[in-house]
Write a protein that holds these residues in place. Structure first.
Motif, PDB file in Angstrom:
ATOM      1  N   GLY A 188       0.702  -1.095  -0.128  1.00  0.00           N
ATOM      2  CA  GLY A 188       0.071   0.024  -0.182  1.00  0.00           C
ATOM      3  C   GLY A 188       0.927   1.197   0.086  1.00  0.00           C
ATOM      4  O   GLY A 188       0.663   2.227  -0.509  1.00  0.00           O
ATOM      5  N   ASP A 192       1.131   4.018  -2.997  1.00  0.00           N
ATOM      6  CA  ASP A 192       0.651   5.478  -2.843  1.00  0.00           C
ATOM      7  C   ASP A 192       1.854   6.326  -3.362  1.00  0.00           C
ATOM      8  O   ASP A 192       1.728   7.449  -3.640  1.00  0.00           O
ATOM      9  CB  ASP A 192       0.392   5.596  -1.279  1.00  0.00           C
ATOM     10  CG  ASP A 192      -0.834   5.248  -0.823  1.00  0.00           C
ATOM     11  OD1 ASP A 192      -1.781   4.723  -1.733  1.00  0.00           O
ATOM     12  OD2 ASP A 192      -0.934   4.823   0.376  1.00  0.00           O
ATOM     13  N   GLU A 193       3.115   5.887  -2.924  1.00  0.00           N
ATOM     14  CA  GLU A 193       4.270   6.844  -3.294  1.00  0.00           C
ATOM     15  C   GLU A 193       4.390   6.699  -5.077  1.00  0.00           C
ATOM     16  O   GLU A 193       4.451   7.697  -5.557  1.00  0.00           O
ATOM     17  CB  GLU A 193       5.563   5.962  -3.127  1.00  0.00           C
ATOM     18  CG  GLU A 193       6.766   6.779  -3.620  1.00  0.00           C
ATOM     19  CD  GLU A 193       8.154   6.210  -3.054  1.00  0.00           C
ATOM     20  OE1 GLU A 193       9.186   6.275  -3.513  1.00  0.00           O
ATOM     21  OE2 GLU A 193       7.986   5.093  -2.161  1.00  0.00           O
ATOM     22  N   ARG A 196       1.641   9.035  -6.610  1.00  0.00           N
ATOM     23  CA  ARG A 196       1.918  10.590  -6.605  1.00  0.00           C
ATOM     24  C   ARG A 196       3.030  10.584  -7.658  1.00  0.00           C
ATOM     25  O   ARG A 196       2.884  11.777  -8.399  1.00  0.00           O
ATOM     26  CB  ARG A 196       2.825  10.794  -5.102  1.00  0.00           C
ATOM     27  CG  ARG A 196       1.727  10.827  -4.072  1.00  0.00           C
ATOM     28  CD  ARG A 196       2.195  11.585  -2.684  1.00  0.00           C
ATOM     29  NE  ARG A 196       3.253  10.879  -2.294  1.00  0.00           N
ATOM     30  CZ  ARG A 196       3.218   9.732  -1.352  1.00  0.00           C
ATOM     31  NH1 ARG A 196       1.958   9.385  -0.891  1.00  0.00           N
ATOM     32  NH2 ARG A 196       4.212   9.015  -0.740  1.00  0.00           N
ATOM     33  N   ARG A 201      -4.848   6.857  -9.393  1.00  0.00           N
ATOM     34  CA  ARG A 201      -5.688   6.781  -8.229  1.00  0.00           C
ATOM     35  C   ARG A 201      -5.523   5.316  -7.795  1.00  0.00           C
ATOM     36  O   ARG A 201      -5.870   4.449  -8.717  1.00  0.00           O
ATOM     37  CB  ARG A 201      -7.128   7.153  -8.300  1.00  0.00           C
ATOM     38  CG  ARG A 201      -7.382   8.716  -8.535  1.00  0.00           C
ATOM     39  CD  ARG A 201      -8.711   8.903  -8.417  1.00  0.00           C
ATOM     40  NE  ARG A 201      -9.574   8.423  -9.574  1.00  0.00           N
ATOM     41  CZ  ARG A 201     -10.583   7.680  -9.060  1.00  0.00           C
ATOM     42  NH1 ARG A 201     -11.017   7.386  -7.908  1.00  0.00           N
ATOM     43  NH2 ARG A 201     -11.719   7.219  -9.992  1.00  0.00           N
TER      44      ARG A 201
END
Length: 265
Positions: A188, A192-193, A196, A201
């Motif tokens: 996770g 997320d990294e 970005r 998404r």
């Protein structure tokens, strides 16, 4: 008719639940009032097509209408045939779901260029994460985006230049384990990294449940509780996962029509 919204399911890896997720998305949107067309680009495995054919057979056997999408399989693997098939589906659809094969080919890339919403399902593991980003073996930090992430980036840039429209790239965490683990947390964090850095998404998809394999022969989905028969708590939880996934996809017009999904079955 207004603009048809294209949802393209694409992942070069097999076994990610891509076709199952594509079918459930199509039927959930049909149940909520959308006119849905489905194009199966995998003319060899035809998993999506077989699923929807099984659904037609169940309706005939039960003599009962249940939400369904119109569908085709792309037999002629040319861009001309792709355009013609999509044009036929567009005549009676406001949403078109395209299921690409689990490999990289010219037709899959052409379909990706049409995506308004691009969905990349992945199992919740570093094996699948490697498709879109390379991870340091000690720190589990992203070292660089992968070839596939670069391919999608280039496709989105190309579409933006050609049409002026952006693409909503969604990475779907399928087969999430229901028990928290260090691996779950690390995957996770890495996702997320990468999100970005690359611009997608991340949303939760469908959990690892036996029910999905059991539904295929009848072409049923988790919205078809009346046809499934005996329903347990696991089925209810799985249906809620499906509802949350559909909501998170943010398909235009879905906010006004998502109540029938909640009432279906």
């Amino acid at each position: 008719m207004g603009h048809v919204h294209y949802i393209v399911f694409a992942n070069e890896k097999g076994g990610t639940g891509k076709s199952t997720t594509a079918v459930h998305t199509a039927i959930a949107l049909a149940a909520s009032g959308h006119k849905v067309g489905v194009l199966d680009l995998d003319h060899r495995q035809r998993t999506t097509t077989r699923y929807l054919e099984n659904r037609d057979a169940t309706m005939k056997r039960l003599d009962k209408a249940i939400p369904q999408a119109s569908y085709e399989v792309l037999e002629d693997q040319t861009e001309e045939a792709l355009a013609a098939a999509l044009a036929r589906l567009e005549q009676n659809a406001d949403v078109i779901v395209v299921d690409t094969p689990g490999r990289d080919d010219a037709i899959a890339r052409a379909a990706i260029l049409r995506a308004d919403t691009l969905v990349t399902p992945m199992n919740d593991s570093f094996v699948d994460l490697d498709l879109i980003g390379q991870v340091h073996p000690d720190t589990f930090k992203i070292t660089r985006p992968s070839f596939y992430a670069e391919l999608i980036w280039n496709s989105r840039t190309q579409r933006a230049k050609a049409t002026g429209k952006s693409v909503d790239w969604v990475v779907l965490r399928n087969r999430l384990q229901h028990i928290q683990s260090h691996n779950l947390v690390r995957v996770g964090a890495a996702l997320d990294e990468l999100a970005r850095r690359v611009g997608f998404r991340v949303i939760p998809g469908l959990g690892e449940r036996v029910i999905y394999r059991e539904l295929f022969p009848k072409g049923l989905t988790l919205l078809d509780f009346h046809e499934i028969g005996e329903v347990g708590l696991g089925h209810v939880a799985a249906r809620q996962e499906l509802r949350e996934m559909i909501s998170s996809l943010d398909i235009p017009g879905e906010a006004a029509t998502n109540e029938p999904i909640a009432a279906a079955g």
